[in-house]
Design a protein around this motif. Structure first.
Motif, short mmCIF file in Angstrom:
data_model
loop_
_atom_site.label_atom_id
_atom_site.label_comp_id
_atom_site.label_asym_id
_atom_site.label_seq_id
_atom_site.Cartn_x
_atom_site.Cartn_y
_atom_site.Cartn_z
N CYS A 124 -1.26 8.24 -8.33
CA CYS A 124 -2.39 8.12 -7.43
C CYS A 124 -3.69 7.99 -8.25
O CYS A 124 -3.96 8.81 -9.12
CB CYS A 124 -2.47 9.32 -6.50
N ILE A 125 -4.46 6.94 -7.94
CA ILE A 125 -5.71 6.72 -8.67
C ILE A 125 -6.68 7.86 -8.42
O ILE A 125 -7.44 8.27 -9.29
CB ILE A 125 -6.36 5.39 -8.22
N HIS B 61 -5.03 5.57 -0.40
CA HIS B 61 -4.19 4.37 -0.35
C HIS B 61 -4.20 3.67 -1.71
O HIS B 61 -5.21 3.13 -2.12
CB HIS B 61 -4.66 3.41 0.74
N ASN B 62 -3.05 3.69 -2.38
CA ASN B 62 -2.93 3.07 -3.69
C ASN B 62 -2.25 1.71 -3.58
O ASN B 62 -1.60 1.40 -2.59
CB ASN B 62 -2.10 3.97 -4.61
N GLN B 63 -2.40 0.91 -4.64
CA GLN B 63 -1.71 -0.37 -4.70
C GLN B 63 -0.21 -0.11 -4.83
O GLN B 63 0.21 0.94 -5.32
CB GLN B 63 -2.20 -1.19 -5.90
N ASN B 64 0.58 -1.10 -4.43
CA ASN B 64 2.04 -0.94 -4.44
C ASN B 64 2.61 -0.67 -5.83
O ASN B 64 3.63 -0.01 -5.97
CB ASN B 64 2.70 -2.19 -3.85
N ASN B 65 1.97 -1.23 -6.88
CA ASN B 65 2.53 -1.08 -8.22
C ASN B 65 1.96 0.12 -8.98
O ASN B 65 2.26 0.31 -10.15
CB ASN B 65 2.35 -2.38 -9.02
N ASP B 66 1.14 0.91 -8.32
CA ASP B 66 0.59 2.09 -8.98
C ASP B 66 1.66 3.17 -9.10
O ASP B 66 2.36 3.48 -8.14
CB ASP B 66 -0.60 2.65 -8.20
N MET C 166 0.82 -1.19 0.00
CA MET C 166 0.00 0.00 0.00
C MET C 166 0.87 1.26 0.00
O MET C 166 1.78 1.38 0.80
CB MET C 166 -0.84 -0.03 1.28
N LYS D 196 0.57 5.27 0.38
CA LYS D 196 -0.31 6.38 0.74
C LYS D 196 0.11 7.60 -0.08
O LYS D 196 1.27 7.99 -0.07
CB LYS D 196 -0.22 6.67 2.23
N CYS D 197 -0.85 8.17 -0.81
CA CYS D 197 -0.56 9.34 -1.62
C CYS D 197 -0.18 10.51 -0.70
O CYS D 197 -0.92 10.84 0.22
CB CYS D 197 -1.79 9.70 -2.45
#
Ligand SMILES: [Zn+2]
Length: 132
Positions: free
Chosen positions: A18-19, A10-15, A1, A3-4
């Motif tokens: 930031c969504i 909370h974004n995924q690790n591979n993002d 996780m 955090k932006c």
């Protein structure tokens, strides 16, 4: 996780971005591990507080709502005991002993529950799963 840093999402690790707000996450990855220090809570202190000062242990691990809720439950148990005792003694003419047993039992269940909960939460905090 991840955090932006901008919006806290909370974004995924591979993002990479930031969504939620589109903030670039990759550039922050390297120093993110230094910046977001995982707070460590001493398990021994957590357990000792849970055993000797039930409720206060929640404040030590910074679970404020749970701590307040737990401390509010104590007077609630005694109020319900008084109500039950009064009800039984006037309606059925039974001694208020049953109320005492109920209070002790309720308190015991709560007491064991909060010890279990505090240990579990302390583990999650130390693993960085729960962050502040
Ligand atoms: Zn964001």
């Amino acid at each position: 996780m991840i955090k932006c840093p901008r919006c806290g999402f909370h974004n995924q690790n591979n993002d990479k971005y930031c969504i939620y707000c589109g903030f670039k996450l990759i550039s922050n990855l390297d120093n993110a591990s230094d910046k977001t220090v995982i707070k460590q809570k001493n398990m021994v202190i957590s357990i000792l507080l849970a055993i000797f000062l039930p409720g206060i242990s929640y404040f030590y691990i910074e679970q404020w709502y749970s701590g307040i809720l737990f401390l509010l439950l104590i007077p609630l148990i005694f109020i319900s005991y008084a109500v039950i005792a009064a009800f039984y003694s006037t309606t059925y003419n039974i001694s208020s002993e049953i109320g005492v047993y109920l209070v002790v039992l309720t308190w015991f269940v709560l007491y064991i529950f909060q010890i279990y909960k505090v240990i579990k939460l302390t583990k999650l905090i130390n693993q960085g799963i729960i962050r502040f």
